[in-house]
Design a protein around this motif. Structure first.
Motif: not given
Length: 261
Positions: A159-176
């Protein structure tokens, strides 16, 4: 034949000493590798998609924000990591610092209705994807075989917990363009496992909190005549269900009657 009993005794001695010598040869095996973990995940995420529209013409004007709740329709991931024991809590339990590197790929698909620059509304099929790389760091309460590194303890729980630093790259079809954002969110996790040659575990990890996965200015082809839209995809929570293997756990030792006195 007079040497037969000596041969038999030698074979018995070898059979008895082999488990001891085979365990001893792993004593110098790097401890961080003994606790190394690798696994694959099924990833799920919920998010809010926001479109802020500002249009103006001779007979039509609007300045509004439209919000949609979205859930990923598919997702896969992977992880690798290790943990460092910090304190012994009991005979078969520890407090450990856990450090992982994880990767998720999510697919989005939803029909959304927005305002048209020329008047009225229009429904579009919104599709896209998010690639996320994160490094969860936290404290784990571990009980069982992976806590003490022993083969003779069959089961384990965390059983545990903490923090999650992240980097996300997203592409949506309405955005070039592909939009990338950093974020930090808290997480909790639970896992159960057992030792069968190596230790394997099933983990559920849930992260929550607002992470801006994509924030980009989307220029319409009629921007000079009508205006523009600002698009955001904001993650609200995510869940990873993982199968985790500890490939070097075969080097763990055992406690038997001959080494516990």
């Amino acid at each position: 034949m007079k040497y037969s009993y000596k041969i038999v005794l030698a074979v018995i001695a070898f059979a008895i000493s082999f488990p001891l010598s085979s365990s001893a040869q792993f004593n110098n095996f790097p401890k961080f590798l003994k606790r190394f973990e690798i696994g694959g995940s099924y990833a799920m995420s919920s998010a809010e998609y926001r479109v802020k529209q500002r249009f103006l013409s001779q007979d039509y004007s609007i300045d509004t924000t439209i919000k949609f709740n979205m859930n990923s329709v598919a997702g896969i991931g992977g992880m690798l990591g290790t943990y460092v024991p910090l304190s012994r809590l009991g005979q078969k339990s520890i407090l450990a610092l856990n450090i992982d590197l994880m990767y998720n790929a999510l697919v989005w698909d939803k029909d959304v209705t927005v305002y048209s620059p020329t008047g009225g509304t229009v429904t579009n099929s919104l599709t896209g994807g998010t690639l996320m790389v994160g490094m969860p760091v936290g404290l784990d309460f571990k009980f069982g075989c992976d806590a003490v590194g022993r083969k003779d303890v069959r089961f384990c729980t965390t059983l545990g917990g903490g923090v999650l630093p992240s980097f996300a790259m997203t592409s949506i079809d309405d955005v070039n363009d592909i939009a990338g954002e950093f974020g930090v969110s808290p997480y909790v996790k639970a896992e159960v496992g057992m030792f069968t040659g190596i230790c394997w575990k099933i983990r559920a990890m849930y992260s929550f909190g607002v992470i801006d996965e994509m924030s980009t200015l989307m220029d319409k082809t009629v921007k000079s005549d009508f205006g523009q839209s600002n698009t955001q995809l904001i993650q609200k929570s995510s869940l990873n269900l993982s199968l985790i293997l500890m490939p070097f756990s075969f080097t763990w030792g055992t406690q038997e009657w001959w080494n516990t006195f």
